[in-house]
Design a protein around this motif. Structure first.
Motif, PDB file in Angstrom:
ATOM      1  N   UNK A  58       0.828  -1.207   0.000  1.00 22.48           N
ATOM      2  CA  UNK A  58       0.000   0.000   0.000  1.00 22.48           C
ATOM      3  C   UNK A  58       0.860   1.254   0.000  1.00 22.48           C
ATOM      4  N   UNK A  59       2.143   1.123   0.362  1.00 24.44           N
ATOM      5  CA  UNK A  59       3.026   2.285   0.356  1.00 24.44           C
ATOM      6  C   UNK A  59       3.356   2.749  -1.055  1.00 24.44           C
ATOM      7  N   UNK A  60       3.073   1.914  -2.051  1.00 25.84           N
ATOM      8  CA  UNK A  60       3.330   2.297  -3.436  1.00 25.84           C
ATOM      9  C   UNK A  60       2.198   3.151  -4.004  1.00 25.84           C
ATOM     10  N   UNK A  61       1.147   3.356  -3.230  1.00 25.44           N
ATOM     11  CA  UNK A  61       0.079   4.271  -3.644  1.00 25.44           C
ATOM     12  C   UNK A  61       0.309   5.574  -2.895  1.00 25.44           C
ATOM     13  N   UNK A  62       0.737   6.604  -3.602  1.00 26.43           N
ATOM     14  CA  UNK A  62       1.130   7.849  -2.945  1.00 26.43           C
ATOM     15  C   UNK A  62      -0.086   8.587  -2.399  1.00 26.43           C
ATOM     16  N   UNK A  63       0.178   9.472  -1.453  1.00 26.62           N
ATOM     17  CA  UNK A  63      -0.913  10.217  -0.817  1.00 26.62           C
ATOM     18  C   UNK A  63      -1.687  11.075  -1.820  1.00 26.62           C
ATOM     19  N   UNK A  64      -1.029  11.809  -2.744  1.00 26.39           N
ATOM     20  CA  UNK A  64      -1.814  12.576  -3.726  1.00 26.39           C
ATOM     21  C   UNK A  64      -2.747  11.703  -4.556  1.00 26.39           C
ATOM     22  N   UNK A  65      -2.308  10.485  -4.894  1.00 28.80           N
ATOM     23  CA  UNK A  65      -3.168   9.580  -5.669  1.00 28.80           C
ATOM     24  C   UNK A  65      -4.369   9.147  -4.835  1.00 28.80           C
ATOM     25  N   UNK A  66      -4.130   8.756  -3.585  1.00 28.31           N
ATOM     26  CA  UNK A  66      -5.230   8.358  -2.706  1.00 28.31           C
ATOM     27  C   UNK A  66      -6.198   9.524  -2.504  1.00 28.31           C
ATOM     28  N   UNK A  67      -5.636  10.702  -2.285  1.00 29.37           N
ATOM     29  CA  UNK A  67      -6.465  11.873  -2.040  1.00 29.37           C
ATOM     30  C   UNK A  67      -7.320  12.207  -3.250  1.00 29.37           C
ATOM     31  N   UNK A  68      -6.714  12.189  -4.440  1.00 33.23           N
ATOM     32  CA  UNK A  68      -7.460  12.504  -5.663  1.00 33.23           C
ATOM     33  C   UNK A  68      -8.529  11.451  -5.939  1.00 33.23           C
ATOM     34  N   UNK A  69      -8.179  10.189  -5.723  1.00 31.93           N
ATOM     35  CA  UNK A  69      -9.158   9.112  -5.924  1.00 31.93           C
ATOM     36  C   UNK A  69     -10.332   9.267  -4.971  1.00 31.93           C
ATOM     37  N   UNK A  70     -10.050   9.559  -3.704  1.00 32.85           N
ATOM     38  CA  UNK A  70     -11.111   9.725  -2.713  1.00 32.85           C
ATOM     39  C   UNK A  70     -12.019  10.899  -3.070  1.00 32.85           C
ATOM     40  N   UNK A  71     -11.417  12.009  -3.487  1.00 33.08           N
ATOM     41  CA  UNK A  71     -12.214  13.184  -3.854  1.00 33.08           C
ATOM     42  C   UNK A  71     -13.077  12.903  -5.078  1.00 33.08           C
ATOM     43  N   UNK A  72     -12.492  12.243  -6.078  1.00 27.90           N
ATOM     44  CA  UNK A  72     -13.259  11.916  -7.285  1.00 27.90           C
ATOM     45  C   UNK A  72     -14.391  10.944  -6.970  1.00 27.90           C
ATOM     46  N   UNK A  73     -14.092   9.960  -6.120  1.00 27.15           N
ATOM     47  CA  UNK A  73     -15.133   9.003  -5.732  1.00 27.15           C
ATOM     48  C   UNK A  73     -16.249   9.712  -4.965  1.00 27.15           C
ATOM     49  N   UNK A  74     -15.896  10.645  -4.083  1.00 28.08           N
ATOM     50  CA  UNK A  74     -16.903  11.380  -3.318  1.00 28.08           C
ATOM     51  C   UNK A  74     -17.808  12.186  -4.238  1.00 28.08           C
ATOM     52  N   UNK A  75     -17.202  12.847  -5.221  1.00 32.02           N
ATOM     53  CA  UNK A  75     -18.008  13.638  -6.164  1.00 32.02           C
ATOM     54  C   UNK A  75     -18.896  12.725  -7.000  1.00 32.02           C
ATOM     55  N   UNK A  76     -18.356  11.580  -7.418  1.00 33.15           N
ATOM     56  CA  UNK A  76     -19.149  10.625  -8.190  1.00 33.15           C
ATOM     57  C   UNK A  76     -20.338  10.118  -7.380  1.00 33.15           C
ATOM     58  N   UNK A  77     -20.079   9.770  -6.111  1.00 31.14           N
ATOM     59  CA  UNK A  77     -21.166   9.284  -5.247  1.00 31.14           C
ATOM     60  C   UNK A  77     -22.196  10.384  -5.022  1.00 31.14           C
ATOM     61  N   UNK A  78     -21.728  11.592  -4.725  1.00 30.94           N
ATOM     62  CA  UNK A  78     -22.652  12.690  -4.443  1.00 30.94           C
ATOM     63  C   UNK A  78     -23.533  12.991  -5.651  1.00 30.94           C
ATOM     64  N   UNK A  79     -22.919  13.030  -6.827  1.00 36.99           N
ATOM     65  CA  UNK A  79     -23.708  13.335  -8.020  1.00 36.99           C
ATOM     66  C   UNK A  79     -24.659  12.193  -8.346  1.00 36.99           C
TER      67      UNK A  79
END
Length: 665
Positions: A165-186
């Motif tokens: 899991x250390x090979x998934x950088x924080x910016x990638x996790x953060x961007x994925x989480x934000x995109x998923x949140x927007x997708x779920x909300x919409x």
């Protein structure tokens, strides 16, 4: 008699008595017992079952705190579970099926007192993306995914692969989480507006939502917006700053009780909103206005049957086999457990740091893996740690993982007795609960932080975010990981080289002037080590630098950043040493770590010169004999010690020498 008769087998030449074999067998058995005794200790058992570490010290105060925290979390997870099941494309009761078993398992196996396992927005979206059954609202695909997700996480824990899991950088996790949140909300906007839209992909969903705005149901929209406003107001009750003065402390009992009630109202905001909206919906239905508002409808009550997951699915006259189900889930078999692992460990570490204790990531993997594998027997979809409910748990004063027992118990009670009342829950109220929960996951502040700290990190952030919205979150996370790994590989393949021309007079520390006719030596520093992706680049960079300036007498490579050498890097060093030898330039490797020195010794590189420090390399260069005469130490294998012979070679290029080691300091 002079002695006892020799055993028969001992008289055969080349054979040893039975006693010798027995002794060896006993010794092997003793070693095995010692090994097993070292593994099968009570400390090892406590590592595997962390509950044994805190249960002997459990007190009545801990019990009271855990009951309060468990009940509080249950009030949050019941409406969230019903809502997240909709995101997963399943009937609402599956959200509650997923909410109780993980709580029980984590109590025994978990190492964090704060984490609560259960359905989350991200995992629900993953299920709705990868585990889509051809039969509407059928959970077979989701349950199979739960089992496989748990198996992968359990295997990662056993094999200590939490490092992946250390090979998934924080910016990638953060961007994925934000995109998923927007997708779920919409995705919930349609229910908030009372629209009927079948599309799940973000861009078509946005298009159809705006295209059908004229079909908005006013009652649904009004209830949804009111629910959002009420959720926002109630949330503020959690963090009221009472601004108490020191002279007012301690507060009277009535004040403390009142503040605690206000805080509990804020914590239970989801349940309060859902109950209030359900009451309004029930009132409308009693006045025959049931067509004004969309409601959840009938929910299957009672506990799910405890059974082995079905690996086949019947749809019409076609039977879908387990192999086909796994093939349809596809890359989700890897992505879902990884996302669940990242989410749980990140939450666990954050709250462990906040509350001053440690978690063990590999044990967390085992706990989550086993929780998922057992949960699939009660028709659960994949679960992991929930950030919002973990925050509620921590703020409620939880003391141990035992709070999960009370959370799970209340969910079971709700399944048994409260499901008839869930009939009246408005769809728009559940959508408001989801939208309010996921929008808090969008982190826009990270853009400014990365701009100040490392602008380059904005590239994987935006690539992941845009890809997740444009082509789907299942591909966006892969694209983001790929881009992030490219940055890592680029730094390995293109290390920064620093060329520092110096004077041999170290005491004066005078920098050599590149405009002079010669340079005494050049120190080359490589900041990322020297592994096979960088070999060709480093060779070319050093060669070009030596050709572009004044020719040095000697070259010293600072190897302090070298942690290991591979075969390609050894070949590259061999070529560099040979090339500089042809040009009559002395080439020395300085600041070599012991492990790297062992690699060089085994490689047996011809004409290699090494030193412990740059200063020793300079001393070595000063003391080199004239006309290329130097002292060489070669080793011969003789029968006795003291067989080393010191020979003098007039020419360094003698082909008979396989390697050269200069004796110094």
């Amino acid at each position: 008699m002079s002695g006892e008769r020799e055993p028969l087998l001992a008289r055969h030449s080349g054979r040893k008595p039975i006693a010798t074999h027995a002794v060896r067998a006993m010794q092997s058995s003793s070693k095995l017992q010692d090994c097993l005794r070292g593994i099968c200790t009570f400390e090892t058992v406590k590592d595997l079952l962390p509950v044994l570490r805190w249960i002997p010290k459990y007190t009545l105060f801990d019990l009271q705190s855990d009951i309060i925290a468990g009940v509080t979390v249950a009030l949050t997870v019941i409406p969230q579970g019903l809502a997240y099941a909709r995101v997963a494309g399943l009937p609402p009761q599956y959200g509650l099926y997923s909410a109780f078993m993980g709580c029980f398992v984590y109590t025994i196996l978990g190492t964090s007192k704060d984490i609560t396992l259960g359905p989350t927005a991200i995992m629900s979206l993953m299920v709705g993306t990868f585990a889509v059954s051809p039969v509407v609202e059928n959970a077979t695909y989701a349950i199979v995914l739960t089992l496989m997700c748990g198996a992968v996480q359990f295997a990662m824990g056993v094999l200590n692969l939490g490092i992946l899991v250390n090979f998934i950088s924080y910016p990638v996790i953060n961007a994925f989480t934000s995109a998923a949140a927007i997708t779920i909300a919409f995705g919930q906007i349609k229910d908030l507006f009372g629209l009927k839209i079948a599309s799940k992909d973000f861009i078509p969903l946005v298009y159809h939502t705006f295209a059908q705005l004229g079909e908005t149901r006013v009652w649904d929209l009004t209830m949804g917006l009111c629910s959002l406003v009420l959720l926002l107001l109630l949330r503020k009750l959690r963090s009221i700053d009472w601004k108490d003065r020191p002279e007012d402390l301690p507060l009277p009992l009535a004040n403390r009780v009142g503040r605690k009630i206000i805080w509990l109202v804020g914590i239970g905001s989801n349940a309060i909103v859902v109950i209030a909206c359900s009451g309004i919906a029930a009132t409308l239905i009693s006045y025959n206005l049931d067509n004004k508002i969309s409601i959840t409808g009938n929910i299957t009550g009672g506990l799910p049957p405890f059974k082995v997951p079905a690996f086949t699915l019947q749809t019409g006259n076609i039977t879908i086999s387990g192999t086909e189900i796994l093939r349809d889930i596809g890359i989700g078999l890897i992505i879902v457990p990884l996302i669940g692992t990242v989410e749980a460990i990140a939450i666990g570490k954050a709250f462990a740091r906040q509350n001053n204790y440690k978690i063990r990531p590999n044990q967390e993997l085992l706990a989550i893996g086993i929780a998922n594998m057992i949960s699939c027997f009660v028709s659960s979809f994949p679960v992991t740690g929930s950030f919002s409910r973990t925050a509620v748990n921590s703020q409620s004063g939880v003391r141990t993982p035992a709070a999960g027992i009370f959370t799970g118990a209340i969910i079971i009670i709700a399944l048994w007795f409260l499901t008839p009342w869930f009939y009246y829950i408005p769809d728009s109220a559940l959508s408001a609960v989801i939208i309010f929960a996921v929008l808090q996951m969008v982190d826009y502040e990270i853009i400014l932080k990365l701009w100040r700290v490392k602008k380059r990190e904005l590239i994987p952030l935006f690539v992941t975010f845009i890809s997740s919205l444009a082509i789907g979150i299942e591909y966006g996370i892969l694209v983001g990981i790929g881009v992030s790994l490219l940055f890592v590989l680029h730094s390995v393949a293109r290390p920064k080289l620093k060329f520092q021309p110096m004077s041999l007079d170290l005491h004066e520390g005078v920098m050599a002037d590149r405009q002079k006719h010669h340079v005494d030596y050049v120190v080359i520093s490589i900041d990322q080590g020297f592994t096979f992706p960088a070999v060709e680049y480093v060779q070319k960079a050093i060669t070009d630098e030596m050709q572009s300036g004044v020719k040095p007498i000697s070259v010293i490579v600072d190897c302090s950043h070298f942690s290991a050498l591979d075969y390609t890097s050894v070949q590259g060093l061999t070529e560099l040493i040979s090339d500089f030898k042809r040009k009559d330039v002395c080439f020395v490797l300085a600041c070599i770590e012991p492990g790297v020195k062992e690699d060089l010794d085994r490689a047996n590189i011809p004409y290699i010169l090494t030193s412990a420090t740059v200063e020793e390399a300079c001393t070595l260069i000063k003391n080199l004999p004239k006309a290329n005469e130097m002292t060489v130490v070669t080793t011969k294998e003789n029968d006795g010690p003291g067989s080393d012979e010191v020979n003098t070679s007039k020419e360094m290029g003698n082909s008979a020498l396989n390697s050269v080691y200069v004796e110094h300091c």
